[in-house]
Design a protein around this motif. Structure first.
Motif, PDB file in Angstrom:
ATOM      1  N   ALA A  75      -5.369  -7.936   4.122  1.00 43.37           N
ATOM      2  CA  ALA A  75      -5.592  -6.662   3.448  1.00 43.37           C
ATOM      3  C   ALA A  75      -4.377  -5.744   3.510  1.00 43.37           C
ATOM      4  CB  ALA A  75      -6.807  -5.964   4.061  1.00 43.37           C
ATOM      5  N   GLY A  76      -3.628  -5.804   4.618  1.00 41.61           N
ATOM      6  CA  GLY A  76      -2.442  -4.965   4.761  1.00 41.61           C
ATOM      7  C   GLY A  76      -1.398  -5.280   3.711  1.00 41.61           C
ATOM      8  N   PHE A  77      -1.111  -6.565   3.523  1.00 40.74           N
ATOM      9  CA  PHE A  77      -0.146  -6.967   2.506  1.00 40.74           C
ATOM     10  C   PHE A  77      -0.654  -6.663   1.099  1.00 40.74           C
ATOM     11  CE2 PHE A  77       1.661  -9.701   5.898  1.00 40.74           C
ATOM     12  CZ  PHE A  77       2.987  -9.278   5.786  1.00 40.74           C
ATOM     13  N   LEU A  78      -1.964  -6.766   0.890  1.00 42.38           N
ATOM     14  CA  LEU A  78      -2.538  -6.426  -0.409  1.00 42.38           C
ATOM     15  C   LEU A  78      -2.320  -4.947  -0.721  1.00 42.38           C
ATOM     16  CD1 LEU A  78      -5.920  -8.387  -0.306  1.00 42.38           C
ATOM     17  CD2 LEU A  78      -3.956  -8.871  -1.776  1.00 42.38           C
ATOM     18  N   ILE A  79      -2.502  -4.097   0.292  1.00 40.19           N
ATOM     19  CA  ILE A  79      -2.292  -2.658   0.108  1.00 40.19           C
ATOM     20  C   ILE A  79      -0.836  -2.367  -0.222  1.00 40.19           C
ATOM     21  CG2 ILE A  79      -2.251  -0.434   1.324  1.00 40.19           C
ATOM     22  CD1 ILE A  79      -4.728  -1.432   2.876  1.00 40.19           C
ATOM     23  N   ILE A  80       0.082  -3.002   0.510  1.00 35.78           N
ATOM     24  CA  ILE A  80       1.513  -2.798   0.257  1.00 35.78           C
ATOM     25  C   ILE A  80       1.873  -3.248  -1.155  1.00 35.78           C
ATOM     26  CG2 ILE A  80       3.832  -3.560   0.912  1.00 35.78           C
ATOM     27  CD1 ILE A  80       2.783  -3.761   3.812  1.00 35.78           C
ATOM     28  N   LEU A  81       1.445  -4.447  -1.528  1.00 36.56           N
ATOM     29  CA  LEU A  81       1.752  -4.986  -2.850  1.00 36.56           C
ATOM     30  C   LEU A  81       1.141  -4.134  -3.953  1.00 36.56           C
ATOM     31  CD1 LEU A  81       2.942  -7.176  -4.640  1.00 36.56           C
ATOM     32  CD2 LEU A  81       0.883  -8.556  -4.249  1.00 36.56           C
ATOM     33  N   PHE A  82      -0.121  -3.736  -3.775  1.00 37.07           N
ATOM     34  CA  PHE A  82      -0.810  -2.936  -4.787  1.00 37.07           C
ATOM     35  C   PHE A  82      -0.132  -1.567  -4.944  1.00 37.07           C
ATOM     36  CE2 PHE A  82      -4.412  -0.117  -6.085  1.00 37.07           C
ATOM     37  CZ  PHE A  82      -4.650  -0.707  -7.317  1.00 37.07           C
ATOM     38  N   THR A  83       0.258  -0.944  -3.830  1.00 37.90           N
ATOM     39  CA  THR A  83       0.925   0.355  -3.885  1.00 37.90           C
ATOM     40  C   THR A  83       2.250   0.256  -4.626  1.00 37.90           C
ATOM     41  OG1 THR A  83      -0.072   0.982  -1.762  1.00 37.90           O
ATOM     42  CG2 THR A  83       1.819   2.270  -2.499  1.00 37.90           C
ATOM     43  N   VAL A  84       3.019  -0.795  -4.348  1.00 35.54           N
ATOM     44  CA  VAL A  84       4.304  -0.993  -5.028  1.00 35.54           C
ATOM     45  C   VAL A  84       4.096  -1.194  -6.528  1.00 35.54           C
ATOM     46  CG1 VAL A  84       6.278  -2.554  -5.272  1.00 35.54           C
ATOM     47  CG2 VAL A  84       5.502  -1.868  -2.996  1.00 35.54           C
ATOM     48  N   LEU A  85       3.087  -1.987  -6.894  1.00 34.50           N
ATOM     49  CA  LEU A  85       2.806  -2.225  -8.319  1.00 34.50           C
ATOM     50  C   LEU A  85       2.439  -0.933  -9.034  1.00 34.50           C
ATOM     51  CD1 LEU A  85       0.776  -5.575  -8.150  1.00 34.50           C
ATOM     52  CD2 LEU A  85       3.107  -5.256  -9.004  1.00 34.50           C
ATOM     53  N   VAL A  86       1.588  -0.113  -8.408  1.00 40.63           N
ATOM     54  CA  VAL A  86       1.195   1.161  -9.016  1.00 40.63           C
ATOM     55  C   VAL A  86       2.409   2.076  -9.149  1.00 40.63           C
ATOM     56  CG1 VAL A  86      -0.174   3.262  -8.708  1.00 40.63           C
ATOM     57  CG2 VAL A  86      -1.198   1.037  -8.241  1.00 40.63           C
ATOM     58  N   LYS A  87       3.247   2.114  -8.109  1.00 38.67           N
ATOM     59  CA  LYS A  87       4.452   2.937  -8.143  1.00 38.67           C
ATOM     60  C   LYS A  87       5.411   2.495  -9.249  1.00 38.67           C
ATOM     61  CE  LYS A  87       4.186   5.994  -4.785  1.00 38.67           C
ATOM     62  NZ  LYS A  87       4.440   7.446  -4.973  1.00 38.67           N
ATOM     63  N   LEU A  88       5.504   1.181  -9.460  1.00 33.33           N
ATOM     64  CA  LEU A  88       6.377   0.665 -10.517  1.00 33.33           C
ATOM     65  C   LEU A  88       5.849   1.058 -11.896  1.00 33.33           C
ATOM     66  CD1 LEU A  88       7.242  -2.900  -9.158  1.00 33.33           C
ATOM     67  CD2 LEU A  88       8.804  -0.968  -9.413  1.00 33.33           C
ATOM     68  N   VAL A  89       4.534   1.022 -12.055  1.00 34.05           N
ATOM     69  CA  VAL A  89       3.922   1.437 -13.325  1.00 34.05           C
ATOM     70  C   VAL A  89       4.190   2.918 -13.578  1.00 34.05           C
ATOM     71  CG1 VAL A  89       1.733   1.775 -14.526  1.00 34.05           C
ATOM     72  CG2 VAL A  89       2.143  -0.352 -13.284  1.00 34.05           C
ATOM     73  N   LEU A  90       4.141   3.720 -12.508  1.00 30.12           N
ATOM     74  CA  LEU A  90       4.346   5.167 -12.626  1.00 30.12           C
ATOM     75  C   LEU A  90       5.826   5.551 -12.671  1.00 30.12           C
ATOM     76  CD1 LEU A  90       1.687   6.538 -10.109  1.00 30.12           C
ATOM     77  CD2 LEU A  90       1.565   6.581 -12.605  1.00 30.12           C
ATOM     78  N   PHE A  91       6.715   4.602 -12.438  1.00 31.92           N
ATOM     79  CA  PHE A  91       8.138   4.904 -12.335  1.00 31.92           C
ATOM     80  C   PHE A  91       8.688   5.639 -13.561  1.00 31.92           C
ATOM     81  CE2 PHE A  91      12.655   3.757 -12.769  1.00 31.92           C
ATOM     82  CZ  PHE A  91      13.138   4.344 -11.622  1.00 31.92           C
ATOM     83  N   PRO A  92       8.358   5.211 -14.796  1.00 38.01           N
ATOM     84  CA  PRO A  92       8.886   5.953 -15.953  1.00 38.01           C
ATOM     85  C   PRO A  92       8.470   7.418 -15.957  1.00 38.01           C
ATOM     86  CG  PRO A  92       8.010   3.833 -16.630  1.00 38.01           C
ATOM     87  CD  PRO A  92       7.582   4.037 -15.206  1.00 38.01           C
ATOM     88  N   VAL A  93       7.289   7.705 -15.418  1.00 37.45           N
ATOM     89  CA  VAL A  93       6.812   9.081 -15.365  1.00 37.45           C
ATOM     90  C   VAL A  93       7.476   9.848 -14.235  1.00 37.45           C
ATOM     91  CG1 VAL A  93       4.776  10.541 -15.077  1.00 37.45           C
ATOM     92  CG2 VAL A  93       4.590   8.410 -16.349  1.00 37.45           C
ATOM     93  N   SER A  94       7.554   9.226 -13.063  1.00 34.83           N
ATOM     94  CA  SER A  94       8.094   9.907 -11.885  1.00 34.83           C
ATOM     95  C   SER A  94       9.620   9.991 -11.900  1.00 34.83           C
ATOM     96  CB  SER A  94       7.633   9.193 -10.608  1.00 34.83           C
ATOM     97  OG  SER A  94       8.088   7.858 -10.592  1.00 34.83           O
ATOM     98  N   LYS A  95      10.261   9.138 -12.701  1.00 35.67           N
ATOM     99  CA  LYS A  95      11.724   9.098 -12.727  1.00 35.67           C
ATOM    100  C   LYS A  95      12.314  10.450 -13.091  1.00 35.67           C
ATOM    101  CE  LYS A  95      15.618   6.638 -14.851  1.00 35.67           C
ATOM    102  NZ  LYS A  95      16.020   5.580 -15.810  1.00 35.67           N
ATOM    103  N   LYS A  96      11.733  11.118 -14.081  1.00 31.30           N
ATOM    104  CA  LYS A  96      12.254  12.415 -14.519  1.00 31.30           C
ATOM    105  C   LYS A  96      12.129  13.450 -13.412  1.00 31.30           C
ATOM    106  CE  LYS A  96      12.131  15.669 -18.358  1.00 31.30           C
ATOM    107  NZ  LYS A  96      11.489  16.027 -19.662  1.00 31.30           N
ATOM    108  N   ALA A  97      11.008  13.417 -12.696  1.00 28.80           N
ATOM    109  CA  ALA A  97      10.807  14.361 -11.595  1.00 28.80           C
ATOM    110  C   ALA A  97      11.812  14.120 -10.476  1.00 28.80           C
ATOM    111  CB  ALA A  97       9.382  14.242 -11.052  1.00 28.80           C
ATOM    112  N   PHE A 126      -4.161  -6.809   9.591  1.00 24.49           N
ATOM    113  CA  PHE A 126      -2.786  -6.780   9.101  1.00 24.49           C
ATOM    114  C   PHE A 126      -1.842  -7.372  10.140  1.00 24.49           C
ATOM    115  CE2 PHE A 126       1.137  -4.006   8.400  1.00 24.49           C
ATOM    116  CZ  PHE A 126       1.647  -4.831   7.404  1.00 24.49           C
ATOM    117  N   LEU A 127      -1.119  -8.413   9.749  1.00 25.81           N
ATOM    118  CA  LEU A 127      -0.170  -9.118  10.622  1.00 25.81           C
ATOM    119  C   LEU A 127      -0.839  -9.671  11.882  1.00 25.81           C
ATOM    120  CD1 LEU A 127       2.896  -6.677  10.435  1.00 25.81           C
ATOM    121  CD2 LEU A 127       2.642  -8.877   9.275  1.00 25.81           C
ATOM    122  N   GLY A 128      -2.153  -9.825  11.826  1.00 24.92           N
ATOM    123  CA  GLY A 128      -2.884 -10.325  12.980  1.00 24.92           C
ATOM    124  C   GLY A 128      -2.976  -9.321  14.109  1.00 24.92           C
ATOM    125  N   LEU A 129      -2.631  -8.034  13.822  1.00 25.44           N
ATOM    126  CA  LEU A 129      -2.578  -7.027  14.879  1.00 25.44           C
ATOM    127  C   LEU A 129      -3.479  -5.816  14.629  1.00 25.44           C
ATOM    128  CD1 LEU A 129       1.322  -6.990  15.368  1.00 25.44           C
ATOM    129  CD2 LEU A 129      -0.368  -8.077  16.869  1.00 25.44           C
TER     130      LEU A 129
END
Length: 246
Positions: A29-51, A142-145
């Motif tokens: 689940a930890g890696f899923l959260i990291i991957l999902f967050t990065v994907l969402v951030k990449l989708v939002l990048f064109p919007v956030s880039k100007k800011a 996450f990471l077995g820890l």
């Protein structure tokens, strides 16, 4: 409004997370959260880039703004005129970052809600799309820890630290308080201090008292934002260099 938020923001994001979990069952689940967050951030990048460009430019013109304030310290009207002229010359809109943040707020709140409830303990099958399967099992360690459905002081500390450095890196430096400084300068200085120190403390207590999935999201989001600003600053430096050559 609630229907639009649920239908077009929360449900698609939740389905995206579950689709990711079903498609990549070997990830915890930890890696899923990291991957999902990065994907969402990449989708939002064109919007956030100007800011982000606006924030970076504000830091670059900070010395010139200070010079204007010093030159017209006894004439607030002329100070405002000179400041707006500088913004126009540098093609900076100080309000664009606020507007773009408001656009992203519903998405941020939806992600907060998803990770607040961990999103893994109970799969909400009633809102899943027909093409999204229900994962047979999601490993929440996450990471077995660290169990991301439980609180974690380590991730809470890392979330607070990443928030501190993200603010320190992004927010323009405000000059130290001087005698005779304006009310606006004092207000900006106080707000910066609160953002830099109080907000990370708030993040720590929020992260520590709820599922650590949210802390992991904040860590990933803050690191991505720092990386995004580094990339844009480098891009702006190249643009400036090309203009100088021409």
């Amino acid at each position: 409004m609630g229907y639009l938020y649920t239908t077009f923001i929360y449900d698609p994001l939740y389905n995206g997370l579950i689709l990711l979990a079903d498609s990549l069952p070997f990830l915890d689940a930890g890696f899923l959260i990291i991957l999902f967050t990065v994907l969402v951030k990449l989708v939002l990048f064109p919007v956030s880039k100007k800011a982000v460009r606006t924030q970076a430019m504000m830091k670059l013109v900070e010395p010139e703004l200070k010079a204007i304030k010093e030159k017209y310290k006894d004439d607030k009207q002329q100070q405002a005129v000179a400041t707006m002229k500088l913004y126009k010359e540098k093609q900076v809109n100080p309000f664009s970052s606020i507007f773009l943040l408001l656009i992203q707020l519903p998405i941020i709140f939806a992600l907060y809600k998803i990770f607040y409830s961990a999103g893994f303990s109970t799969i909400h099958t009633d809102i899943l799309y027909s093409f999204v399967g229900v994962p047979a099992h999601i490993n929440t360690i996450f990471l077995g820890l660290v169990d991301v459905t439980q609180k974690s002081v380590i991730l809470a500390v890392l979330a607070a630290a990443s928030q501190y450095y993200q603010i320190k890196f992004s927010v323009p430096i405000t000059a130290k308080k001087t005698e005779g400084g304006s009310f606006q300068d004092d207000l900006a200085r106080n707000m910066q201090i609160q953002m830099k120190y109080i907000f990370p403390v708030m993040i720590f207590f929020i992260s520590y008292n709820i599922a650590s999935a949210l802390a992991l999201y904040w860590i990933t989001s803050n690191l991505f934002t720092i990386g995004q600003e580094l990339y844009i600053r480098k891009q702006m430096a190249r643009e400036t260099e090309l203009k100088a050559r021409n």
